[in-house]
Design a protein around this motif. Structure first.
Motif, PDB file in Angstrom:
ATOM      1  N   THR A  26       0.832  -1.204   0.000  1.00 43.49           N
ATOM      2  CA  THR A  26       0.000   0.000   0.000  1.00 43.49           C
ATOM      3  C   THR A  26       0.864   1.250   0.000  1.00 43.49           C
ATOM      4  OG1 THR A  26      -1.743  -1.175   1.202  1.00 43.49           O
ATOM      5  CG2 THR A  26      -1.854   1.219   1.208  1.00 43.49           C
ATOM      6  N   ALA A  27       1.933   1.240   0.778  1.00 39.85           N
ATOM      7  CA  ALA A  27       2.834   2.393   0.835  1.00 39.85           C
ATOM      8  C   ALA A  27       3.492   2.648  -0.519  1.00 39.85           C
ATOM      9  CB  ALA A  27       3.886   2.184   1.915  1.00 39.85           C
ATOM     10  N   ILE A  28       3.919   1.592  -1.185  1.00 35.00           N
ATOM     11  CA  ILE A  28       4.536   1.741  -2.510  1.00 35.00           C
ATOM     12  C   ILE A  28       3.521   2.330  -3.486  1.00 35.00           C
ATOM     13  CG2 ILE A  28       5.463   0.469  -4.493  1.00 35.00           C
ATOM     14  CD1 ILE A  28       6.707  -1.479  -2.365  1.00 35.00           C
ATOM     15  N   ARG A  29       2.313   1.775  -3.482  1.00 33.88           N
ATOM     16  CA  ARG A  29       1.255   2.276  -4.368  1.00 33.88           C
ATOM     17  C   ARG A  29       0.972   3.749  -4.079  1.00 33.88           C
ATOM     18  NH1 ARG A  29      -5.095   0.681  -3.785  1.00 33.88           N
ATOM     19  NH2 ARG A  29      -5.865   1.974  -5.461  1.00 33.88           N
ATOM     20  N   THR A  30       0.944   4.104  -2.797  1.00 33.22           N
ATOM     21  CA  THR A  30       0.627   5.472  -2.407  1.00 33.22           C
ATOM     22  C   THR A  30       1.688   6.446  -2.901  1.00 33.22           C
ATOM     23  OG1 THR A  30      -0.559   4.639  -0.482  1.00 33.22           O
ATOM     24  CG2 THR A  30       0.099   6.951  -0.429  1.00 33.22           C
ATOM     25  N   VAL A  31       2.947   6.069  -2.812  1.00 34.89           N
ATOM     26  CA  VAL A  31       4.028   6.931  -3.304  1.00 34.89           C
ATOM     27  C   VAL A  31       3.856   7.179  -4.809  1.00 34.89           C
ATOM     28  CG1 VAL A  31       6.518   7.036  -3.748  1.00 34.89           C
ATOM     29  CG2 VAL A  31       5.683   6.367  -1.494  1.00 34.89           C
ATOM     30  N   VAL A  32       3.531   6.131  -5.542  1.00 36.08           N
ATOM     31  CA  VAL A  32       3.313   6.278  -6.987  1.00 36.08           C
ATOM     32  C   VAL A  32       2.147   7.226  -7.257  1.00 36.08           C
ATOM     33  CG1 VAL A  32       2.668   5.068  -9.108  1.00 36.08           C
ATOM     34  CG2 VAL A  32       4.327   4.038  -7.539  1.00 36.08           C
ATOM     35  N   VAL A  33       1.062   7.070  -6.499  1.00 34.20           N
ATOM     36  CA  VAL A  33      -0.107   7.941  -6.676  1.00 34.20           C
ATOM     37  C   VAL A  33       0.249   9.393  -6.351  1.00 34.20           C
ATOM     38  CG1 VAL A  33      -2.428   8.468  -5.812  1.00 34.20           C
ATOM     39  CG2 VAL A  33      -1.801   6.103  -6.315  1.00 34.20           C
ATOM     40  N   ILE A  79       3.201  10.887  -6.490  1.00 28.45           N
ATOM     41  CA  ILE A  79       4.057  11.431  -7.562  1.00 28.45           C
ATOM     42  C   ILE A  79       3.215  11.757  -8.793  1.00 28.45           C
ATOM     43  CG2 ILE A  79       5.909  10.852  -9.196  1.00 28.45           C
ATOM     44  CD1 ILE A  79       7.189   9.226  -6.841  1.00 28.45           C
ATOM     45  N   MET A  80       2.319  10.851  -9.149  1.00 28.46           N
ATOM     46  CA  MET A  80       1.466  11.073 -10.320  1.00 28.46           C
ATOM     47  C   MET A  80       0.530  12.278 -10.119  1.00 28.46           C
ATOM     48  SD  MET A  80      -0.914   8.235 -12.086  1.00 28.46           S
ATOM     49  CE  MET A  80      -2.170   8.671 -13.247  1.00 28.46           C
ATOM     50  N   ALA A  81      -0.079  12.379  -8.923  1.00 28.80           N
ATOM     51  CA  ALA A  81      -1.009  13.474  -8.649  1.00 28.80           C
ATOM     52  C   ALA A  81      -0.291  14.828  -8.670  1.00 28.80           C
ATOM     53  CB  ALA A  81      -1.704  13.254  -7.308  1.00 28.80           C
ATOM     54  N   TRP A  82       0.862  14.916  -7.997  1.00 30.75           N
ATOM     55  CA  TRP A  82       1.600  16.179  -7.998  1.00 30.75           C
ATOM     56  C   TRP A  82       2.152  16.498  -9.387  1.00 30.75           C
ATOM     57  CZ3 TRP A  82       1.053  20.094  -5.039  1.00 30.75           C
ATOM     58  CH2 TRP A  82       0.595  19.918  -3.737  1.00 30.75           C
ATOM     59  N   GLY A  83       2.491  15.463 -10.132  1.00 31.07           N
ATOM     60  CA  GLY A  83       2.912  15.685 -11.521  1.00 31.07           C
ATOM     61  C   GLY A  83       1.810  16.354 -12.323  1.00 31.07           C
ATOM     62  N   MET A  84       0.576  15.899 -12.149  1.00 30.81           N
ATOM     63  CA  MET A  84      -0.553  16.507 -12.854  1.00 30.81           C
ATOM     64  C   MET A  84      -0.807  17.936 -12.377  1.00 30.81           C
ATOM     65  SD  MET A  84      -1.568  14.608 -15.234  1.00 30.81           S
ATOM     66  CE  MET A  84      -3.046  15.500 -15.662  1.00 30.81           C
ATOM     67  N   VAL A  85      -0.612  18.184 -11.078  1.00 33.37           N
ATOM     68  CA  VAL A  85      -0.778  19.540 -10.539  1.00 33.37           C
ATOM     69  C   VAL A  85       0.188  20.493 -11.237  1.00 33.37           C
ATOM     70  CG1 VAL A  85      -0.371  20.992  -8.490  1.00 33.37           C
ATOM     71  CG2 VAL A  85      -1.727  18.894  -8.295  1.00 33.37           C
ATOM     72  N   PHE A  86       1.462  20.102 -11.334  1.00 33.76           N
ATOM     73  CA  PHE A  86       2.455  20.983 -11.951  1.00 33.76           C
ATOM     74  C   PHE A  86       2.302  21.041 -13.464  1.00 33.76           C
ATOM     75  CE2 PHE A  86       4.495  20.290  -7.808  1.00 33.76           C
ATOM     76  CZ  PHE A  86       4.720  21.615  -7.464  1.00 33.76           C
ATOM     77  N   LEU A  87       1.903  19.945 -14.073  1.00 30.83           N
ATOM     78  CA  LEU A  87       1.685  19.921 -15.518  1.00 30.83           C
ATOM     79  C   LEU A  87       0.562  20.881 -15.930  1.00 30.83           C
ATOM     80  CD1 LEU A  87       2.573  18.422 -18.162  1.00 30.83           C
ATOM     81  CD2 LEU A  87       0.645  16.894 -17.747  1.00 30.83           C
ATOM     82  N   THR A  88      -0.460  20.978 -15.085  1.00 30.63           N
ATOM     83  CA  THR A  88      -1.607  21.845 -15.396  1.00 30.63           C
ATOM     84  C   THR A  88      -1.506  23.206 -14.707  1.00 30.63           C
ATOM     85  OG1 THR A  88      -2.910  20.917 -13.574  1.00 30.63           O
ATOM     86  CG2 THR A  88      -3.140  19.866 -15.745  1.00 30.63           C
ATOM     87  N   HIS A  89      -0.386  23.466 -14.051  1.00 32.60           N
ATOM     88  CA  HIS A  89      -0.136  24.723 -13.343  1.00 32.60           C
ATOM     89  C   HIS A  89      -1.191  25.015 -12.286  1.00 32.60           C
ATOM     90  CE1 HIS A  89       2.999  25.470 -16.259  1.00 32.60           C
ATOM     91  NE2 HIS A  89       2.127  25.230 -17.228  1.00 32.60           N
ATOM     92  N   ALA A  90      -1.696  23.984 -11.628  1.00 33.16           N
ATOM     93  CA  ALA A  90      -2.723  24.147 -10.600  1.00 33.16           C
ATOM     94  C   ALA A  90      -2.134  24.475  -9.232  1.00 33.16           C
ATOM     95  CB  ALA A  90      -3.574  22.881 -10.515  1.00 33.16           C
ATOM     96  N   GLN A  91      -0.811  24.415  -9.090  1.00 32.17           N
ATOM     97  CA  GLN A  91      -0.182  24.669  -7.800  1.00 32.17           C
ATOM     98  C   GLN A  91      -0.449  26.088  -7.296  1.00 32.17           C
ATOM     99  OE1 GLN A  91       1.479  24.163 -10.636  1.00 32.17           O
ATOM    100  NE2 GLN A  91       3.178  25.571 -10.844  1.00 32.17           N
ATOM    101  N   ASN A  92      -0.782  26.993  -8.192  1.00 33.73           N
ATOM    102  CA  ASN A  92      -1.061  28.375  -7.800  1.00 33.73           C
ATOM    103  C   ASN A  92      -2.314  28.471  -6.923  1.00 33.73           C
ATOM    104  OD1 ASN A  92       1.134  29.094  -9.371  1.00 33.73           O
ATOM    105  ND2 ASN A  92      -0.118  29.506 -11.172  1.00 33.73           N
ATOM    106  N   GLY A  93      -3.189  27.476  -6.969  1.00 33.75           N
ATOM    107  CA  GLY A  93      -4.416  27.497  -6.186  1.00 33.75           C
ATOM    108  C   GLY A  93      -4.249  27.072  -4.738  1.00 33.75           C
ATOM    109  N   LEU A  94      -3.048  26.653  -4.344  1.00 35.55           N
ATOM    110  CA  LEU A  94      -2.823  26.199  -2.967  1.00 35.55           C
ATOM    111  C   LEU A  94      -3.199  27.252  -1.924  1.00 35.55           C
ATOM    112  CD1 LEU A  94       0.538  24.191  -3.039  1.00 35.55           C
ATOM    113  CD2 LEU A  94      -1.666  23.387  -2.181  1.00 35.55           C
ATOM    114  N   ALA A  95      -2.839  28.489  -2.178  1.00 41.81           N
ATOM    115  CA  ALA A  95      -3.099  29.563  -1.218  1.00 41.81           C
ATOM    116  C   ALA A  95      -4.590  29.880  -1.093  1.00 41.81           C
ATOM    117  CB  ALA A  95      -2.329  30.820  -1.620  1.00 41.81           C
ATOM    118  N   ASP A  96      -5.368  29.490  -2.068  1.00 47.10           N
ATOM    119  CA  ASP A  96      -6.796  29.815  -2.073  1.00 47.10           C
ATOM    120  C   ASP A  96      -7.668  28.764  -1.398  1.00 47.10           C
ATOM    121  OD1 ASP A  96      -6.135  32.069  -3.582  1.00 47.10           O
ATOM    122  OD2 ASP A  96      -6.372  30.980  -5.480  1.00 47.10           O
TER     123      ASP A  96
END
Length: 137
Positions: free
Chosen positions: A33-40, A42-59
């Protein structure tokens, strides 16, 4: 478009079960489960940066933070239990029981979100429950 994503979600969930059942052979289910979670993660944060959604963190509101954290804890608990059940049992029996989450979600959505619970929903819940019972006995 939501229906396409929902269908893709179901397909990927099915693949998750099969791939996990093969992958957890001979290792601790919590480690898997821990291995799977790390992959998820990485994939989720990759999509955040790919779509430039990280700017919404402060909101993000305090309420959203609390409920997203609680949702994450529920996800983690679900995954830990799911992997343990998958390691101990047949995928063809574990997965239908796991999918009872559909019935539970409909009931919780009615109680807490005040979503409509129609006769059609009730019949669907009964059929899902009966189908699950039929598959696991």
């Amino acid at each position: 478009m939501w229906m396409l994503f929902a269908l893709l979600s179901a397909i990927f969930a099915a693949l998750t079960s099969i791939l996990a059942k093969i992958g957890i052979e001979g290792i601790n289910s919590n480690l898997a489960t821990a291995i799977r979670t790390v992959v998820v993660v990485i994939m989720a944060w990759g999509m955040v940066f790919l779509t430039h959604a990280q700017n919404g963190l402060a909101d993000i509101s305090r309420k959203s933070w609390i409920f997203l954290i609680l949702s994450g804890l529920a996800t983690g608990a679900s995954w830990l239990c799911y992997y343990r059940a998958l390691q101990m049992g047949d995928a063809s029996k574990v997965v239908p029981i796991d999918k009872l989450s559909v019935v539970i979600t409909l009931v919780l959505a009615f109680v807490f979100l005040h979503e409509e619970f129609t006769p059609k929903s009730l019949i669907g819940c009964i059929l899902i429950g009966a189908g699950t019972l039929l598959m696991v006995i």
